[in-house]
Design a protein around this motif. Structure first.
Motif, PDB file in Angstrom:
ATOM      1  N   ARG A 118      10.869  -8.470  15.453  1.00  0.00           N
ATOM      2  CA  ARG A 118       9.838  -7.451  15.338  1.00  0.00           C
ATOM      3  C   ARG A 118       9.114  -7.606  14.008  1.00  0.00           C
ATOM      4  NH1 ARG A 118      10.983  -2.883  18.846  1.00  0.00           N
ATOM      5  NH2 ARG A 118      12.931  -3.282  19.965  1.00  0.00           N
ATOM      6  N   GLY A 119       7.803  -7.521  14.037  1.00  0.00           N
ATOM      7  CA  GLY A 119       7.027  -7.622  12.814  1.00  0.00           C
ATOM      8  C   GLY A 119       7.036  -9.025  12.242  1.00  0.00           C
ATOM      9  N   ASN A 120       6.147  -9.263  11.300  1.00  0.00           N
ATOM     10  CA  ASN A 120       6.073 -10.590  10.687  1.00  0.00           C
ATOM     11  C   ASN A 120       7.392 -10.969  10.022  1.00  0.00           C
ATOM     12  OD1 ASN A 120       3.437 -10.660  11.498  1.00  0.00           O
ATOM     13  ND2 ASN A 120       2.576 -10.218   9.486  1.00  0.00           N
ATOM     14  N   SER A 121       7.994 -10.012   9.316  1.00  0.00           N
ATOM     15  CA  SER A 121       9.247 -10.308   8.616  1.00  0.00           C
ATOM     16  C   SER A 121      10.356 -10.630   9.604  1.00  0.00           C
ATOM     17  CB  SER A 121       9.647  -9.114   7.746  1.00  0.00           C
ATOM     18  OG  SER A 121       9.760  -7.935   8.541  1.00  0.00           O
ATOM     19  N   GLY A 122      10.387  -9.924  10.742  1.00  0.00           N
ATOM     20  CA  GLY A 122      11.402 -10.195  11.753  1.00  0.00           C
ATOM     21  C   GLY A 122      11.226 -11.551  12.403  1.00  0.00           C
ATOM     22  N   VAL A 123       9.977 -11.914  12.664  1.00  0.00           N
ATOM     23  CA  VAL A 123       9.707 -13.229  13.263  1.00  0.00           C
ATOM     24  C   VAL A 123      10.100 -14.339  12.280  1.00  0.00           C
ATOM     25  CG1 VAL A 123       7.911 -14.787  14.106  1.00  0.00           C
ATOM     26  CG2 VAL A 123       7.902 -12.392  14.805  1.00  0.00           C
ATOM     27  N   ILE A 124       9.747 -14.186  11.013  1.00  0.00           N
ATOM     28  CA  ILE A 124      10.107 -15.204  10.022  1.00  0.00           C
ATOM     29  C   ILE A 124      11.627 -15.287   9.871  1.00  0.00           C
ATOM     30  CG2 ILE A 124       9.977 -15.805   7.570  1.00  0.00           C
ATOM     31  CD1 ILE A 124       7.105 -14.664   7.616  1.00  0.00           C
ATOM     32  N   LEU A 125      12.301 -14.135   9.890  1.00  0.00           N
ATOM     33  CA  LEU A 125      13.767 -14.147   9.837  1.00  0.00           C
ATOM     34  C   LEU A 125      14.349 -14.879  11.047  1.00  0.00           C
ATOM     35  CD1 LEU A 125      16.476 -13.285   8.642  1.00  0.00           C
ATOM     36  CD2 LEU A 125      16.209 -11.079   9.831  1.00  0.00           C
ATOM     37  N   SER A 126      13.773 -14.657  12.217  1.00  0.00           N
ATOM     38  CA  SER A 126      14.267 -15.347  13.419  1.00  0.00           C
ATOM     39  C   SER A 126      14.090 -16.858  13.292  1.00  0.00           C
ATOM     40  CB  SER A 126      13.556 -14.828  14.672  1.00  0.00           C
ATOM     41  OG  SER A 126      12.234 -15.326  14.790  1.00  0.00           O
ATOM     42  N   GLN A 127      13.003 -17.277  12.651  1.00  0.00           N
ATOM     43  CA  GLN A 127      12.780 -18.707  12.446  1.00  0.00           C
ATOM     44  C   GLN A 127      13.743 -19.270  11.400  1.00  0.00           C
ATOM     45  OE1 GLN A 127      10.640 -20.561  14.467  1.00  0.00           O
ATOM     46  NE2 GLN A 127      10.793 -18.565  15.471  1.00  0.00           N
ATOM     47  N   PHE A 156       0.842  -1.187   0.000  1.00  0.00           N
ATOM     48  CA  PHE A 156       0.000   0.000   0.000  1.00  0.00           C
ATOM     49  C   PHE A 156       0.882   1.243   0.000  1.00  0.00           C
ATOM     50  CE2 PHE A 156      -2.929  -3.080   1.955  1.00  0.00           C
ATOM     51  CZ  PHE A 156      -3.997  -2.946   1.076  1.00  0.00           C
ATOM     52  N   PRO A 157       0.481   2.291  -0.716  1.00  0.00           N
ATOM     53  CA  PRO A 157       1.300   3.507  -0.786  1.00  0.00           C
ATOM     54  C   PRO A 157       1.106   4.395   0.438  1.00  0.00           C
ATOM     55  CG  PRO A 157      -0.684   3.815  -2.076  1.00  0.00           C
ATOM     56  CD  PRO A 157      -0.743   2.392  -1.546  1.00  0.00           C
ATOM     57  N   VAL A 158       1.183   3.796   1.614  1.00  0.00           N
ATOM     58  CA  VAL A 158       0.945   4.543   2.848  1.00  0.00           C
ATOM     59  C   VAL A 158       2.252   4.651   3.631  1.00  0.00           C
ATOM     60  CG1 VAL A 158      -1.473   3.877   2.986  1.00  0.00           C
ATOM     61  CG2 VAL A 158       0.233   2.438   4.078  1.00  0.00           C
ATOM     62  N   PRO A 159       2.354   5.647   4.526  1.00  0.00           N
ATOM     63  CA  PRO A 159       3.626   5.932   5.211  1.00  0.00           C
ATOM     64  C   PRO A 159       3.901   5.003   6.383  1.00  0.00           C
ATOM     65  CG  PRO A 159       1.963   7.494   5.917  1.00  0.00           C
ATOM     66  CD  PRO A 159       1.313   6.654   4.854  1.00  0.00           C
ATOM     67  N   ASP A 160       3.783   3.696   6.176  1.00  0.00           N
ATOM     68  CA  ASP A 160       4.030   2.776   7.284  1.00  0.00           C
ATOM     69  C   ASP A 160       4.914   1.600   6.860  1.00  0.00           C
ATOM     70  OD1 ASP A 160       2.370   1.252   5.741  1.00  0.00           O
ATOM     71  OD2 ASP A 160       0.795   1.005   7.228  1.00  0.00           O
ATOM     72  N   GLY A 161       5.669   1.769   5.767  1.00  0.00           N
ATOM     73  CA  GLY A 161       6.570   0.706   5.343  1.00  0.00           C
ATOM     74  C   GLY A 161       7.664   0.504   6.377  1.00  0.00           C
ATOM     75  N   ASP A 162       7.725  -0.665   6.966  1.00  0.00           N
ATOM     76  CA  ASP A 162       8.681  -0.870   8.057  1.00  0.00           C
ATOM     77  C   ASP A 162       9.354  -2.234   8.003  1.00  0.00           C
ATOM     78  OD1 ASP A 162       6.486  -2.388   8.686  1.00  0.00           O
ATOM     79  OD2 ASP A 162       6.035  -1.384  10.576  1.00  0.00           O
ATOM     80  N   THR A 163       9.241  -2.946   6.894  1.00  0.00           N
ATOM     81  CA  THR A 163       9.859  -4.264   6.806  1.00  0.00           C
ATOM     82  C   THR A 163      11.375  -4.174   6.945  1.00  0.00           C
ATOM     83  OG1 THR A 163       8.061  -5.102   5.415  1.00  0.00           O
ATOM     84  CG2 THR A 163      10.140  -6.310   5.357  1.00  0.00           C
ATOM     85  N   GLY A 164      11.983  -3.201   6.284  1.00  0.00           N
ATOM     86  CA  GLY A 164      13.428  -3.034   6.392  1.00  0.00           C
ATOM     87  C   GLY A 164      13.864  -2.719   7.805  1.00  0.00           C
ATOM     88  N   THR A 165      13.108  -1.859   8.466  1.00  0.00           N
ATOM     89  CA  THR A 165      13.430  -1.504   9.853  1.00  0.00           C
ATOM     90  C   THR A 165      13.276  -2.712  10.765  1.00  0.00           C
ATOM     91  OG1 THR A 165      12.726   0.783   9.501  1.00  0.00           O
ATOM     92  CG2 THR A 165      12.813   0.004  11.779  1.00  0.00           C
ATOM     93  N   ASN A 166      12.181  -3.449  10.617  1.00  0.00           N
ATOM     94  CA  ASN A 166      11.953  -4.625  11.461  1.00  0.00           C
ATOM     95  C   ASN A 166      13.028  -5.689  11.263  1.00  0.00           C
ATOM     96  OD1 ASN A 166       9.657  -3.702  12.749  1.00  0.00           O
ATOM     97  ND2 ASN A 166       8.267  -4.514  11.210  1.00  0.00           N
TER      98      ASN A 166
END
Length: 549
Positions: A81-90, A35-45
């Motif tokens: 943190r976040g779904n991407s962070g949890v999957i990375l941890s796994q 979505f073009p909204v100001p909440d992109g945080d996958t890189g940060t997570n």
């Protein structure tokens, strides 16, 4: 240069390069928001998660593949943190299992560890979605398993694995329609590719250093200004340290430390292999001695509080919470923890029975460790967590798996869903019964949000330009335009039906009271049969959060 085996030292170097390369490129990953909204945080997570892994790796003294990978898995687990962070941890956990008891990895063992990493990520997700980081991890590991016999150099092997990963990433829009519509590849998959590229560069000998980042920086000790000593402070030394230990009885350790002073904070355990300690005492050496009895110490900080100082390992909020430790907290059946961002929303949650607020939301997802610590802070034998964001649910569920308390996660994806679920809570019901009725209560409310576009896009037949106001509900852009109030009214008009009798507006920090009240009055005139409520949520990013009941 040729590498035939990956030892602990090389693995540590690779992880360091991977993490720093991701930090350098995190904004590129953040920009890949569907979505073009100001909440992109996958890189940060993913950066925060991997940085937590790196911190643990840097504390390893016996550098074997087993020890280094285990430290990375342990650090990422608590820092996820976040779904991407949890999957990375796994992914890192599975990779660590593939390195079990190994001093080094040869090419075949590396391929097998990558395969185990991918399998672990799929097992961790209830409904795996293709076209995501899961797919990229699976396809790069499939390439590794099918082709490892062709290689005798890990560098050449990694180079081709990364090429396979990037090909997989480029095809994610073909597997996930929302990516295709948005014209982006999967952000989590991109993050994984960046990590692999950083590891490869580091193994080639390239030095990768990320600059300081306000979001990712560790807490640093501020400048100390010495002045006249304050003799009124009873316990003069702020003592903080981390213990590397498998010891789990935090309450027993707290009891041992308690006579030494006040403001005692002991967190960690729950399989993390770490315990963080904070205590104000006149005998810091004694506190350290007790710590050494459990394991090796790191990050030792001792400040004389009779002179001006700053806490370093713990935030001011965490330290302030210890002031209440002297009060007797009576254990109770239930405690509720809710995620919230915005002073108005936090006060609202407290007023309806929430015991503890974990700050977070879009762009600031709490970690697994944040939830474990929050559960330890509350008095309930059963702890109910209300995430209020789809990107936070996995971290909360991971906390439930490792906490000693019975944690029930209600999978609320929005603030209105969270409020509805809390209002349905009943003290006299069992945890299983409350879980069912609180989850079911979420379906009684329709949630929507109003924000602005951060890039041009075309979605759901709507041509959206950067800066446009957009109205969202679920995974759909329902309304768009140039004016906040107009888009809000259009959004409600598209969602409301005859069954709804209550419209609630949660006004954000960027909306004036005057504008919010004018909109409320307009909606009352339009929907005469409905009650229109206005709450100052003070949330960032979203002009309005909307609830229809």
């Amino acid at each position: 240069m040729k590498i035939e085996n990956l030892n602990g030292e090389l693995m540590s170097r690779a992880i360091n390069g991977a993490v720093n390369y991701l930090i350098i490129n995190k904004e590129e990953v953040n920009s890949l928001n569907v979505f073009p909204v100001p909440d992109g945080d996958t890189g940060t997570n993913m950066s925060l998660t991997s940085k937590s892994a790196l911190k643990q790796v840097q504390s390893v003294e016996d550098l074997t593949a087993h020890n280094v990978s285990k430290a990375a898995a342990r650090g990422s687990l608590m820092g996820a943190r976040g779904n991407s962070g949890v999957i990375l941890s796994q992914f890192l956990r599975g990779f660590s299992e593939g390195c079990e008891e190994k001093e080094t990895l040869d090419i075949q063992e590396l391929a097998q560890a990558l395969k185990k990493a991918s399998e672990t990520t799929y097992n961790a997700v209830m409904k795996p979605t293709e076209g995501t980081i899961l797919t990229v991890g699976r396809e790069l590991s499939d390439f590794a398993i099918k082709n490892y016999r062709k290689y005798d150099d890990i560098l050449e092997f990694l180079k081709d694995i990364i090429e396979a990963a990037n090909i997989s990433l480029s095809k994610t829009p073909e597997k996930l329609q929302v990516l295709k519509e948005a014209g982006v590849v999967d952000a989590g998959g991109k993050g994984l590719c960046v990590l692999m590229e950083g590891a490869y560069k580091a193994l080639l000998g390239e030095e990768i250093v990320s600059e300081d980042d306000d979001v990712l920086n560790k807490k640093k000790q501020k400048e100390v200004h010495l002045g006249k000593a304050d003799e009124n402070i009873e316990f003069g030394y702020c003592t903080e340290f981390i213990i590397n230990t498998e010891y789990e009885d935090l309450e027993a350790f707290k009891s041992k430390l308690s006579p030494l002073g006040d403001c005692l904070l002991v967190v960690g355990g729950s399989g993390s292999g770490l315990i963080k300690v904070h205590v104000h005492t006149n005998n810091p050496g004694k506190a350290l001695q007790y710590g050494i009895e459990l394991g090796d110490l790191q990050d030792i900080k001792i400040d004389n509080m009779r002179f001006q100082h700053e806490e370093v390992l713990f935030s001011k909020e965490e330290v302030a919470s210890t002031k209440k430790d002297s009060e007797i907290v009576e254990e109770k059946e239930y405690s509720i923890i809710s995620v919230s961002m915005g002073s108005g929303l936090s006060e609202l949650f407290k007023s309806i029975g929430v015991d503890k607020i974990v700050e977070g939301g879009q762009t600031m997802n709490p970690s697994t460790e944040d939830f474990v610590n929050a559960a330890n802070d509350v008095a309930g034998r059963n702890v109910i967590i209300i995430p209020n964001n789809s990107n936070i649910i996995l971290a909360a569920e991971q906390a439930a798996k490792i906490s000693k308390k019975n944690i029930i996660v209600i999978p609320s994806k929005t603030i209105p869903q969270g409020i509805s679920s809390i209002l349905s809570f009943r003290e006299d019901l069992s945890p299983e019964e409350n879980s069912e009725i609180m989850t079911n209560a979420m379906s009684d409310v329709i949630s929507a949000q109003v924000t602005y576009a951060v890039r041009d896009t075309n979605m759901n037949g709507k041509d959206i330009k950067i800066g446009d106001i957009i109205g969202l509900s679920g995974k759909n852009i329902v309304a768009s335009g140039k004016e906040i109030e107009t888009v809000t009214k259009d959004l409600i008009s598209e969602l409301i039906d005859d069954e709804h009798s209550i419209i609630t507006l949660y006004a954000g920090a960027d909306v004036t009271e005057e504008k919010a009240e004018e909109l409320r009055e307009e909606l009352e005139e339009i929907y005469e049969e409905c009650e229109v409520e206005l709450v100052r949520g003070e949330q960032p990013i979203y002009y309005y959060l909307i609830s229809l009941e």
